[in-house]
Design a protein around this motif. Structure first.
Motif, PDB file in Angstrom:
ATOM      1  N   LYS A  73     -18.101  34.199  -3.504  1.00 47.49           N
ATOM      2  CA  LYS A  73     -17.988  32.769  -3.222  1.00 47.49           C
ATOM      3  C   LYS A  73     -16.816  32.488  -2.297  1.00 47.49           C
ATOM      4  CE  LYS A  73     -20.144  30.711  -7.340  1.00 47.49           C
ATOM      5  NZ  LYS A  73     -19.890  29.895  -8.558  1.00 47.49           N
ATOM      6  N   GLU A  74     -15.701  33.180  -2.523  1.00 46.33           N
ATOM      7  CA  GLU A  74     -14.523  32.991  -1.684  1.00 46.33           C
ATOM      8  C   GLU A  74     -14.803  33.339  -0.226  1.00 46.33           C
ATOM      9  OE1 GLU A  74     -11.540  35.378  -3.502  1.00 46.33           O
ATOM     10  OE2 GLU A  74     -11.244  34.020  -5.220  1.00 46.33           O
ATOM     11  N   GLU A  75     -15.767  34.223  -0.002  1.00 42.73           N
ATOM     12  CA  GLU A  75     -16.137  34.626   1.350  1.00 42.73           C
ATOM     13  C   GLU A  75     -17.204  33.716   1.959  1.00 42.73           C
ATOM     14  OE1 GLU A  75     -17.197  38.730   1.191  1.00 42.73           O
ATOM     15  OE2 GLU A  75     -15.166  39.388   0.638  1.00 42.73           O
ATOM     16  N   GLY A  76     -17.570  32.673   1.233  1.00 40.71           N
ATOM     17  CA  GLY A  76     -18.541  31.721   1.753  1.00 40.71           C
ATOM     18  C   GLY A  76     -19.987  32.052   1.449  1.00 40.71           C
ATOM     19  N   ILE A  77     -20.234  33.040   0.601  1.00 46.12           N
ATOM     20  CA  ILE A  77     -21.608  33.392   0.227  1.00 46.12           C
ATOM     21  C   ILE A  77     -22.120  32.393  -0.809  1.00 46.12           C
ATOM     22  CG2 ILE A  77     -23.041  35.140  -0.910  1.00 46.12           C
ATOM     23  CD1 ILE A  77     -21.247  37.268   0.322  1.00 46.12           C
ATOM     24  N   ASP A  78     -23.337  31.945  -0.644  1.00 39.46           N
ATOM     25  CA  ASP A  78     -23.972  31.007  -1.563  1.00 39.46           C
ATOM     26  C   ASP A  78     -24.541  31.796  -2.737  1.00 39.46           C
ATOM     27  OD1 ASP A  78     -25.347  29.049  -2.898  1.00 39.46           O
ATOM     28  OD2 ASP A  78     -26.538  28.386  -1.185  1.00 39.46           O
ATOM     29  N   VAL A  79     -23.742  31.948  -3.788  1.00 37.53           N
ATOM     30  CA  VAL A  79     -24.142  32.786  -4.921  1.00 37.53           C
ATOM     31  C   VAL A  79     -23.823  32.065  -6.219  1.00 37.53           C
ATOM     32  CG1 VAL A  79     -21.919  34.006  -4.868  1.00 37.53           C
ATOM     33  CG2 VAL A  79     -23.891  35.067  -5.999  1.00 37.53           C
TER      34      VAL A  79
END
Length: 331
Positions: free
Chosen positions: A237-243
């Motif tokens: 999530k911190e890397e911008g992944i929609d998870v």
């Protein structure tokens, strides 16, 4: 059309249905409109399979990819000449297990050399593979080993559901031990990168829990979700992944099929395989992600019980070829 990708189709276990479903699939003219298929296997076994399925296709043996004509109506077979047509059908055979390995090994080398754009594998039999002297759990591990790949995963694709696995061919107790935050994160990353390359701008990823109801806030299990899954999801999530996750597996797959998510991260083999196979073995495709080459496969086994009868359904093989075409590098 030189822009059609060359798809190398490994014959799989010759005692199973692989040769039959390959012939049935290649009987479809529309596949030749999209790709240039070549079988890596044995001419005599393919000729024997034609007597089972009676497609009317001719078998065209070649000694190199360059000799293939890629004409619908005759199947190009890169003939390794490893097996006798007297090989029993529907039985575990060390000879067939070894040959299945050799077909895959040859295909991998051709793909690495740039002579194939993708590999599509027919099923092998794990017991025969082991008896043939190759101590691998299955296709995925062979591909990873022979390509020198450490970071990989098995992805299953069905019309309404995609699933990627944190662990696969290990026992359940071993699987739980192997589930670690770094591995879960890397699989989330593989899922995101694979779907992004396939054209989904921001893939929606759901992550299964390990225990029933994803642990129910500590009610079930020993805190495995908090220890093994949550850190990976937070990092992604911190890397911008929609998870999203960890989520209860008993409802998650329904939500994914409904369209809430683009892919599900499953923790272990049966957690991910079961839902896909309930949707239909004839539609599922097995994809190894993270490799330097493209590999797809049918999502079923050798079906020894019907081998040699011509009854095997080719739909999963057709879907696997189509997926290989979609994933193959575009010039």
């Amino acid at each position: 059309m030189s822009d059609r990708p060359i798809i190398g189709m490994t014959m799989g276990d010759a005692a199973g249905v692989g040769p039959e479903i390959i012939l049935k699939a290649l009987h479809r003219a529309d596949l030749y409109d999209r790709c240039r298929p070549i079988v890596i296997g044995d001419q005599k076994i393919m000729e024997r399979a034609e007597t089972f399925v009676r497609t009317g296709l001719g078998i065209h043996p070649v000694s190199s990819v360059g000799e293939a004509t890629f004409q619908q109506g005759q199947v190009d077979v890169l003939d390794l000449g490893l097996l006798s047509p007297e090989l029993p059908v529907g039985q575990v055979s060390p000879q067939a297990g070894d040959a299945a390995f050799r077909y895959l090994e040859k295909a991998i080398r051709l793909a690495q050399d740039g002579q194939l754009d993708a590999i599509c594998t027919a099923p092998l039999n794990k017991e025969a593979l082991q008896q043939g002297g190759h101590r691998y759990p299955g296709h995925t591990e062979i591909l990873a080993d022979l390509t020198g790949t450490d970071d990989y995963s098995m992805m299953l694709s069905a019309p309404k559901l995609k699933v990627i696995h944190v662990t696969t061919h290990v026992g359940l107790l071993e699987a739980v031990r192997m589930i670690q935050p770094d591995r879960v994160y890397r699989v989330i990353r593989l899922a995101h990168d694979t779907l992004s390359r396939a054209g989904i701008a921001k893939p929606r990823i759901a992550v299964c829990g390990i225990n029933p109801h994803a642990g129910e806030n500590g009610l079930f299990g020993n805190g495995e979700e908090e220890e093994k899954v949550v850190p990976a999801v937070e990092k992604a999530k911190e890397e911008g992944i929609d998870v999203e996750g960890p989520l209860p597996a008993d409802t998650l797959f329904f939500r994914a099929v409904r369209g809430d998510f683009d892919i599900v991260v499953a923790m272990y083999h049966d957690q991910g395989h079961g839902p896909v196979k309930v949707l239909g073995l004839d539609a599922g495709v097995n994809i190894t992600v993270g490799l330097p080459i493209i590999r797809t496969s049918v999502d079923h086994g050798t079906a020894f019980d019907i081998a040699g009868t011509g009854q095997a359904d080719e739909k999963s093989m057709v879907a696997a070829i189509q997926q290989a075409v979609e994933l193959a590098p575009k010039s």
